[in-house]
Design a protein around this motif. Structure first.
Motif, PDB file in Angstrom:
ATOM      1  N   LEU A   5       1.860   7.233 -27.760  1.00 56.99           N
ATOM      2  CA  LEU A   5       1.879   7.461 -26.306  1.00 56.99           C
ATOM      3  C   LEU A   5       2.587   8.772 -25.995  1.00 56.99           C
ATOM      4  O   LEU A   5       2.097   9.598 -25.214  1.00 56.99           O
ATOM      5  CB  LEU A   5       2.593   6.305 -25.606  1.00 56.99           C
ATOM      6  N   PHE A   6       3.745   8.983 -26.612  1.00 60.06           N
ATOM      7  CA  PHE A   6       4.552  10.167 -26.327  1.00 60.06           C
ATOM      8  C   PHE A   6       3.975  11.413 -26.996  1.00 60.06           C
ATOM      9  O   PHE A   6       4.135  12.515 -26.485  1.00 60.06           O
ATOM     10  CB  PHE A   6       5.992   9.913 -26.761  1.00 60.06           C
ATOM     11  N   ALA A   7       3.279  11.209 -28.114  1.00 63.82           N
ATOM     12  CA  ALA A   7       2.605  12.336 -28.765  1.00 63.82           C
ATOM     13  C   ALA A   7       1.500  12.890 -27.863  1.00 63.82           C
ATOM     14  O   ALA A   7       1.300  14.111 -27.787  1.00 63.82           O
ATOM     15  CB  ALA A   7       2.024  11.901 -30.109  1.00 63.82           C
ATOM     16  N   LEU A   8       0.797  12.005 -27.156  1.00 63.66           N
ATOM     17  CA  LEU A   8      -0.251  12.444 -26.230  1.00 63.66           C
ATOM     18  C   LEU A   8       0.337  13.239 -25.069  1.00 63.66           C
ATOM     19  O   LEU A   8      -0.286  14.176 -24.566  1.00 63.66           O
ATOM     20  CB  LEU A   8      -1.021  11.238 -25.703  1.00 63.66           C
ATOM     21  N   ARG A  58       2.739  -5.508 -30.635  1.00 65.07           N
ATOM     22  CA  ARG A  58       1.927  -6.711 -30.867  1.00 65.07           C
ATOM     23  C   ARG A  58       0.445  -6.392 -31.004  1.00 65.07           C
ATOM     24  O   ARG A  58      -0.390  -7.302 -31.073  1.00 65.07           O
ATOM     25  CB  ARG A  58       2.130  -7.700 -29.719  1.00 65.07           C
ATOM     26  N   GLY A  59       0.121  -5.109 -30.994  1.00 65.85           N
ATOM     27  CA  GLY A  59      -1.279  -4.720 -31.150  1.00 65.85           C
ATOM     28  C   GLY A  59      -2.091  -4.806 -29.879  1.00 65.85           C
ATOM     29  O   GLY A  59      -3.317  -4.733 -29.919  1.00 65.85           O
ATOM     30  N   LYS A  60      -1.419  -4.969 -28.746  1.00 65.29           N
ATOM     31  CA  LYS A  60      -2.086  -5.032 -27.446  1.00 65.29           C
ATOM     32  C   LYS A  60      -1.972  -3.676 -26.748  1.00 65.29           C
ATOM     33  O   LYS A  60      -1.107  -2.867 -27.085  1.00 65.29           O
ATOM     34  CB  LYS A  60      -1.441  -6.113 -26.573  1.00 65.29           C
ATOM     35  N   PRO A  61      -2.862  -3.403 -25.760  1.00 61.72           N
ATOM     36  CA  PRO A  61      -2.709  -2.152 -24.990  1.00 61.72           C
ATOM     37  C   PRO A  61      -1.311  -2.038 -24.410  1.00 61.72           C
ATOM     38  O   PRO A  61      -0.747  -3.023 -23.918  1.00 61.72           O
ATOM     39  CB  PRO A  61      -3.778  -2.292 -23.891  1.00 61.72           C
ATOM     40  N   MET A  62      -0.745  -0.856 -24.481  1.00 61.64           N
ATOM     41  CA  MET A  62       0.643  -0.633 -24.060  1.00 61.64           C
ATOM     42  C   MET A  62       0.822  -0.901 -22.572  1.00 61.64           C
ATOM     43  O   MET A  62       0.031  -0.442 -21.750  1.00 61.64           O
ATOM     44  CB  MET A  62       1.037   0.804 -24.370  1.00 61.64           C
ATOM     45  N   GLY A  63       1.855  -1.640 -22.225  1.00 61.36           N
ATOM     46  CA  GLY A  63       2.215  -1.875 -20.832  1.00 61.36           C
ATOM     47  C   GLY A  63       3.449  -1.060 -20.494  1.00 61.36           C
ATOM     48  O   GLY A  63       3.387   0.149 -20.313  1.00 61.36           O
ATOM     49  N   ASP A  64       4.596  -1.731 -20.447  1.00 62.39           N
ATOM     50  CA  ASP A  64       5.877  -1.058 -20.196  1.00 62.39           C
ATOM     51  C   ASP A  64       6.285  -0.293 -21.457  1.00 62.39           C
ATOM     52  O   ASP A  64       6.369  -0.874 -22.541  1.00 62.39           O
ATOM     53  CB  ASP A  64       6.932  -2.103 -19.832  1.00 62.39           C
ATOM     54  N   TYR A  65       6.544   0.997 -21.307  1.00 59.50           N
ATOM     55  CA  TYR A  65       6.860   1.826 -22.481  1.00 59.50           C
ATOM     56  C   TYR A  65       8.348   2.140 -22.605  1.00 59.50           C
ATOM     57  O   TYR A  65       8.741   2.953 -23.448  1.00 59.50           O
ATOM     58  CB  TYR A  65       6.064   3.137 -22.431  1.00 59.50           C
ATOM     59  N   ARG A  66       9.198   1.511 -21.792  1.00 59.99           N
ATOM     60  CA  ARG A  66      10.619   1.857 -21.799  1.00 59.99           C
ATOM     61  C   ARG A  66      11.293   1.521 -23.126  1.00 59.99           C
ATOM     62  O   ARG A  66      12.125   2.290 -23.619  1.00 59.99           O
ATOM     63  CB  ARG A  66      11.331   1.165 -20.641  1.00 59.99           C
ATOM     64  N   LYS A  67      10.968   0.381 -23.725  1.00 56.19           N
ATOM     65  CA  LYS A  67      11.571   0.021 -25.004  1.00 56.19           C
ATOM     66  C   LYS A  67      11.128   0.986 -26.100  1.00 56.19           C
ATOM     67  O   LYS A  67      11.920   1.357 -26.972  1.00 56.19           O
ATOM     68  CB  LYS A  67      11.195  -1.414 -25.379  1.00 56.19           C
ATOM     69  N   ALA A  68       9.858   1.379 -26.052  1.00 54.35           N
ATOM     70  CA  ALA A  68       9.350   2.334 -27.046  1.00 54.35           C
ATOM     71  C   ALA A  68      10.063   3.672 -26.910  1.00 54.35           C
ATOM     72  O   ALA A  68      10.410   4.318 -27.905  1.00 54.35           O
ATOM     73  CB  ALA A  68       7.837   2.509 -26.881  1.00 54.35           C
TER      74      ALA A  68
END
Length: 352
Positions: free
Chosen positions: A174-177, A238-248
């Motif tokens: 996500l952050f690489a994009l 979990r292999g699902k589309p990303m929702g909240d990205y704060r933890k990542a």
């Protein structure tokens, strides 16, 4: 597409039903009238703020889609309905709305504006529909927002640390994009494998018309994308589309800090977009092209980043000058602290 409204009268009161076509609106009106006759539907004179909010969102949701619609509904629930949702429309007073609005003091300017706009829409439309006789939001005032957070580009050291940790966690794509292609978080979460054609990426923006664009994809970004991945590229743990990205993001910042003595306290995901724009200027990309690649509707937003970059270059130049000042002093013919006797003897200004 704008909704079509169908009005009808039941027991002396007027009601509304909506549909995408005349036929849908007529069917909705018939069903609503049936529910009223059977006592299943609460009379609009007792309609609560939450019930009316559902109708207003339904009427206007064609203007807001996808992630933005979910975010909008979440904000309405947290900022408005959690406070006054259970209260009947006709019981709401201006002081209640102002107290509710004051609870947003110190929040972001966007959150305050969204809350204010929906409250005004909610009650002005209720007046238009004859649900209430006067608008309790007429004198509503916005509280002061929090000071805007400073966004900056990553330093060279931070860039090296960021690029070093990207392969440690699949979520970091996500952050690489954002870093390599200048995408917003919401845009990065929507990228699918089919959006990448050769060395170009189609960005399906939703913020403004300018957000939909095509940007180049550097090889460093391609290397981070799993070759067997299809559909949505950015997935959660979990292999699902990303929702909240704060933890990542918190995990990425910790990994960056582990690469060396890097102060990451003031970093936010949007610093990555700022870095992308800064790199565009450093590469000599003209500001109009940068505006397109960033998806900015207003070139002033791009110009602000370009201006900050120029200031950074000036500070860097000043640092280099200061670093080499001893050399400059050594080479200067007027740098000697001792003046020739011809200028000190019998000089009218020798006392100064």
């Amino acid at each position: 597409m704008k909704k079509i409204r169908k009005r009808f009268t039941f027991e002396g009161k007027r009601y509304n039903a909506y549909g995408s076509t005349e036929e849908e609106a007529a069917v909705a009106a018939a069903l609503k009238k049936r529910d009223l006759e059977e006592g299943k539907l609460m009379r609009e004179s007792s309609m609560t703020v939450s019930q009316w909010a559902e109708e207003v969102i339904e009427l206007h949701k064609s203007d807001i889609k996808g992630d933005n619609l979910r975010k909008y509904k979440s904000r309405i629930r947290a900022c408005i309905l959690d406070y006054i949702g259970s209260i009947p429309l006709k019981m709401i007073r201006p002081s209640q709305l102002q107290r509710m609005m004051n609870c947003q003091s110190g929040k972001s300017k966007t959150q305050i504006n969204d809350t204010f706009y929906f409250v005004k829409l909610l009650f002005s439309s209720a007046v238009d529909e004859g649900l209430i006789s006067s608008d309790p939001s007429a004198t509503l005032k916005k509280p002061k927002p929090s000071p805007p957070k400073a966004r900056r580009a990553l330093t060279e050291e931070e860039c090296r640390a960021f690029e070093q940790v990207l392969k440690l966690d699949d979520r970091y794509l996500l952050f690489a994009l954002m870093y390599y292609a200048g995408l917003r978080p919401s845009e990065a979460k929507r990228v699918e494998s089919s959006d990448i054609q050769g060395d170009m990426l189609r960005v399906r923006g939703s913020k403004t018309k300018a957000a939909t664009r095509t940007v180049p994809v550097p090889g460093a970004l391609i290397d981070l994308i799993p070759q067997d991945r299809t559909g949505i590229l950015v997935l959660s743990s979990r292999g699902k589309p990303m929702g909240d990205y704060r933890k990542a993001w918190a995990a990425l910042v910790r990994d960056m800090a582990g690469c060396g003595a890097i102060d990451t306290d003031d970093l936010s995901p949007y610093c990555l977009r700022h870095t992308y724009c800064t790199h565009l200027q450093e590469a000599g990309v003209d500001i109009r092209t940068a505006q397109y690649l960033m998806g900015h509707a207003d070139i002033k937003m791009t110009a602000n980043i370009y201006t900050h970059t120029r200031e950074g270059e000036l500070l860097k130049a000043a640092s280099l000058i200061d670093k080499n000042r001893p050399l400059l002093k050594k080479q200067s013919p007027i740098s000697s602290p001792t003046l020739s006797p011809i200028f000190t003897q019998n000089s009218p200004n020798s006392h100064s």
